[in-house]
Design a protein around this motif. Structure first.
Motif, PDB file in Angstrom:
ATOM      1  N   MET A   1      -0.282   3.342  -0.492  1.00 10.74           N
ATOM      2  CA  MET A   1      -0.045   4.671  -0.363  1.00 10.74           C
ATOM      3  C   MET A   1      -1.116   5.515   0.317  1.00 10.74           C
ATOM      4  N   GLN A   2      -2.301   5.202  -0.169  1.00 13.35           N
ATOM      5  CA  GLN A   2      -3.761   5.803   0.444  1.00 13.35           C
ATOM      6  C   GLN A   2      -3.599   5.562   2.063  1.00 13.35           C
ATOM      7  N   LEU A   3      -3.358   4.369   2.404  1.00 13.54           N
ATOM      8  CA  LEU A   3      -3.409   4.019   3.836  1.00 13.54           C
ATOM      9  C   LEU A   3      -2.419   4.930   4.470  1.00 13.54           C
ATOM     10  N   ASN A   4      -1.221   5.236   3.965  1.00 11.81           N
ATOM     11  CA  ASN A   4      -0.214   6.178   4.618  1.00 11.81           C
ATOM     12  C   ASN A   4      -0.869   7.450   4.611  1.00 11.81           C
ATOM     13  N   LYS A   5      -1.387   7.844   3.523  1.00 11.62           N
ATOM     14  CA  LYS A   5      -2.119   9.335   3.880  1.00 11.62           C
ATOM     15  C   LYS A   5      -3.145   9.417   4.792  1.00 11.62           C
ATOM     16  N   LEU A   6      -3.943   8.336   5.189  1.00 12.14           N
ATOM     17  CA  LEU A   6      -4.826   8.402   5.682  1.00 12.14           C
ATOM     18  C   LEU A   6      -4.288   8.475   7.153  1.00 12.14           C
ATOM     19  N   ILE A   7      -3.226   7.701   7.577  1.00 11.14           N
ATOM     20  CA  ILE A   7      -2.563   7.547   8.847  1.00 11.14           C
ATOM     21  C   ILE A   7      -1.958   8.893   8.976  1.00 11.14           C
ATOM     22  N   GLY A   8      -1.466   9.404   7.866  1.00  6.97           N
ATOM     23  CA  GLY A   8      -0.658  10.703   8.285  1.00  6.97           C
ATOM     24  C   GLY A   8      -1.800  11.854   8.728  1.00  6.97           C
ATOM     25  N   ALA A   9      -2.837  11.864   7.832  1.00  8.28           N
ATOM     26  CA  ALA A   9      -3.991  12.614   8.313  1.00  8.28           C
ATOM     27  C   ALA A   9      -4.444  12.681   9.570  1.00  8.28           C
ATOM     28  N   ALA A  10      -4.748  11.330   9.964  1.00  7.54           N
ATOM     29  CA  ALA A  10      -5.071  11.069  11.299  1.00  7.54           C
ATOM     30  C   ALA A  10      -4.271  11.434  12.641  1.00  7.54           C
ATOM     31  N   ALA A  11      -2.882  11.329  12.127  1.00  7.55           N
ATOM     32  CA  ALA A  11      -1.930  11.848  13.255  1.00  7.55           C
ATOM     33  C   ALA A  11      -1.845  13.244  13.366  1.00  7.55           C
ATOM     34  N   LEU A  12      -2.073  13.989  12.079  1.00  8.31           N
ATOM     35  CA  LEU A  12      -2.009  15.538  12.250  1.00  8.31           C
ATOM     36  C   LEU A  12      -3.257  16.082  12.852  1.00  8.31           C
ATOM     37  N   MET A  13      -4.416  15.249  12.587  1.00  9.86           N
ATOM     38  CA  MET A  13      -5.646  15.462  13.264  1.00  9.86           C
ATOM     39  C   MET A  13      -5.410  15.323  15.143  1.00  9.86           C
ATOM     40  N   GLY A  14      -4.949  14.364  15.079  1.00  9.79           N
ATOM     41  CA  GLY A  14      -4.760  13.970  16.518  1.00  9.79           C
ATOM     42  C   GLY A  14      -3.546  15.243  17.047  1.00  9.79           C
ATOM     43  N   MET A  15      -2.657  15.609  16.560  1.00  3.69           N
ATOM     44  CA  MET A  15      -1.735  16.401  17.075  1.00  3.69           C
ATOM     45  C   MET A  15      -2.594  17.789  17.367  1.00  3.69           C
ATOM     46  N   ALA A  16      -3.409  18.403  16.375  1.00  5.59           N
ATOM     47  CA  ALA A  16      -4.174  19.601  16.517  1.00  5.59           C
ATOM     48  C   ALA A  16      -4.933  19.429  17.575  1.00  5.59           C
ATOM     49  N   ALA A  17      -5.681  18.261  17.647  1.00  6.80           N
ATOM     50  CA  ALA A  17      -6.701  18.056  18.863  1.00  6.80           C
ATOM     51  C   ALA A  17      -5.671  18.200  20.064  1.00  6.80           C
ATOM     52  N   ALA A  18      -4.582  17.433  20.283  1.00 10.95           N
ATOM     53  CA  ALA A  18      -3.923  17.606  21.369  1.00 10.95           C
ATOM     54  C   ALA A  18      -3.325  19.251  21.701  1.00 10.95           C
ATOM     55  N   ALA A  19      -3.092  19.863  20.802  1.00  7.89           N
ATOM     56  CA  ALA A  19      -2.738  21.123  20.908  1.00  7.89           C
ATOM     57  C   ALA A  19      -3.788  22.129  21.540  1.00  7.89           C
ATOM     58  N   CYS A  20      -5.053  21.854  20.947  1.00  2.36           N
ATOM     59  CA  CYS A  20      -6.396  22.599  21.325  1.00  2.36           C
ATOM     60  C   CYS A  20      -6.594  22.126  22.807  1.00  2.36           C
ATOM     61  N   ALA A  21      -6.432  20.695  23.386  1.00  3.82           N
ATOM     62  CA  ALA A  21      -6.529  20.514  24.597  1.00  3.82           C
ATOM     63  C   ALA A  21      -5.559  21.323  25.651  1.00  3.82           C
ATOM     64  N   GLN A  22      -4.548  21.756  25.169  1.00  2.52           N
ATOM     65  CA  GLN A  22      -3.731  22.394  25.916  1.00  2.52           C
ATOM     66  C   GLN A  22      -3.838  23.889  25.839  1.00  2.52           C
ATOM     67  N   GLU A  23      -5.031  24.389  25.248  1.00  2.09           N
ATOM     68  CA  GLU A  23      -5.325  25.747  25.308  1.00  2.09           C
ATOM     69  C   GLU A  23      -6.768  25.912  25.806  1.00  2.09           C
ATOM     70  N   THR A  24      -6.973  27.062  26.610  1.00  3.75           N
ATOM     71  CA  THR A  24      -8.435  27.501  27.244  1.00  3.75           C
ATOM     72  C   THR A  24      -8.551  28.711  26.833  1.00  3.75           C
ATOM     73  N   VAL A  25      -9.829  28.821  26.162  1.00 11.30           N
ATOM     74  CA  VAL A  25     -10.309  30.188  25.592  1.00 11.30           C
ATOM     75  C   VAL A  25     -11.004  30.877  26.612  1.00 11.30           C
ATOM     76  N   VAL A  26     -10.718  32.224  26.870  1.00 16.35           N
ATOM     77  CA  VAL A  26     -11.098  33.138  27.716  1.00 16.35           C
ATOM     78  C   VAL A  26     -11.819  34.362  27.028  1.00 16.35           C
ATOM     79  N   ARG A  27     -13.114  34.361  27.126  1.00 19.12           N
ATOM     80  CA  ARG A  27     -13.853  35.370  26.312  1.00 19.12           C
ATOM     81  C   ARG A  27     -13.951  36.782  27.273  1.00 19.12           C
ATOM     82  N   ILE A  28     -13.406  37.980  26.711  1.00 17.43           N
ATOM     83  CA  ILE A  28     -13.653  39.293  27.620  1.00 17.43           C
ATOM     84  C   ILE A  28     -14.791  39.890  26.862  1.00 17.43           C
ATOM     85  N   GLY A  29     -15.743  40.381  27.502  1.00 16.16           N
ATOM     86  CA  GLY A  29     -16.887  41.071  27.079  1.00 16.16           C
ATOM     87  C   GLY A  29     -16.541  42.356  27.077  1.00 16.16           C
TER      88      GLY A  29
END
Length: 374
Positions: A1-29
């Motif tokens: 069960m704990q292993l499944n949670k860890l796998i799930g958490a890792a998957a979510l982190m991977g999805m978040a990282a992928a989403a961030c990779a598809q985003e460029t931050v542009v700072r306007i001063g």
């Protein structure tokens, strides 16, 4: 069960990282006076830029296969040249490459060197001609210059108001001197007599000696090269002295602050020239005013629409360039045309707008009211 949670958490982190990779931050001063007597203008300009950033993030644009996320980094330059240079250094040291501002010409002139050396793109409303005569690349003026503001106010004074005898007062700032000299130059060409040129500063509050001197010269109008925090008291003191002359000025007195500070001494006797067409008559002007009021609970002031347009101008150039690299974005700004709320932005080789209409305003119930554009 704990292993499944860890796998799930890792998957979510991977999805978040992928989403961030598809985003460029542009700072306007944003650089402007957020404190002190001109803070009403600085905050209004900041609001215009903020509204644009929020709209762009609500409906993200994609450049190079990535969505752009805009962030506004706003700094208080206090309307002071030294502080403005420090703000410029802070922004570029923080990796900010796209700037809207400075508001004050006296700040824009020295700060533009810092921005240029860092390869940043700058869109300023500073109107002194010296700003764009420095030869810096990717420095753009997104409103009328002093030549247009002062010159057209003088033309209006001669042709429409039929004035004969005028005087000039300037506050010795880069803006005040510049716009006053341009008014004086065109006034003489238009057949007006310039009876005197007096000087004050942007911290003054008592203009009685100057006004008493000009009253003796029986002037029809006084052109003030300066800002509303001095313009309002000047109008009030003119009334107290029985000096029944019109008070003329540039864009920096085309603000409700004039009415707040001048009270019933500010009315149809006060006229000012502001860059841009009449907002209510512009194609998207009414829509912008409604959005601004809904978001900030007040009407936009002089340059909110210009700062909004400045941010949108950058976003449009990024799409056209297919890049967020400052050099490529700046090149697109230079060669293209963008239709904004306050005007159409197409620039000459120096970075000045090819066409910038000027609107003449007067005051009613303490508020600037447009008369005509030309």
């Amino acid at each position: 069960m704990q292993l499944n949670k860890l796998i799930g958490a890792a998957a979510l982190m991977g999805m978040a990282a992928a989403a961030c990779a598809q985003e460029t931050v542009v700072r306007i001063g944003h650089s402007g006076p957020l404190s002190g007597s001109q803070s009403f203008a600085g905050k209004d300009n900041e609001n215009g830029a903020r509204l644009a950033v929020e709209e762009l993030n609500a409906k993200p644009i994609t450049v190079g296969g990535k969505k752009l996320k805009f962030e506004l980094v706003s700094e208080d330059d206090q309307g002071d040249p030294k502080s403005g240079v420090s703000v410029a250094q802070k922004l570029v040291d923080g990796g900010v490459k796209f700037i809207v501002g400075p508001y004050n010409s006296g700040v824009a002139i020295p700060a533009s060197r810092v921005y240029s050396e860092a390869g940043a793109v700058v869109a300023t409303v500073g109107s002194n001609p010296k700003i764009t005569e420095q030869g810096y690349k990717n420095l753009y003026r997104i409103n009328a210059s002093d030549t247009q503001l002062g010159g057209k106010m003088a033309l209006y004074a001669a042709k429409e108001l039929k004035l004969k005898n005028v005087a000039v007062v300037d506050d010795r700032t880069a803006f005040g001197q510049g716009v006053a000299e341009e008014f004086k130059k065109q006034a003489r060409v238009s057949g007006l007599t310039v009876a005197g040129h007096e000087f004050t500063n942007d911290k003054a509050s008592d203009f009685t000696p100057i006004l008493t001197n000009l009253k003796a010269k029986k002037v029809d109008a006084i052109f003030f090269g300066g800002y509303a925090p001095q313009g309002g008291p000047m109008a009030r003191q003119m009334k107290q002295l029985g000096l029944n002359a019109k008070l003329l000025g540039g864009d920096t007195i085309c603000a409700p602050e004039m009415g707040k500070l001048g009270g019933d001494a500010v009315g149809e006797n006060v006229l000012c020239a502001q860059g841009g067409a009449i907002l209510d008559k512009a194609a998207s002007g009414a829509d912008f005013k409604a959005k601004y009021k809904k978001r900030f609970g007040q009407d936009p002031d002089v340059y909110a629409a210009s700062f909004y347009d400045g941010v949108m101008l950058y976003a449009d150039a990024m799409k056209k360039a297919g890049s967020v690299e400052p050099a490529k974005v700046g090149a697109e700004v230079a060669k293209n045309s963008y239709k904004g709320v306050a005007g159409t932005y197409a620039f000459d080789e120096k970075g000045n707008m090819q066409q910038s209409p000027v609107t003449i305003f007067t005051f009613k119930n303490g508020q600037p009211v447009p008369l005509t554009s030309y």
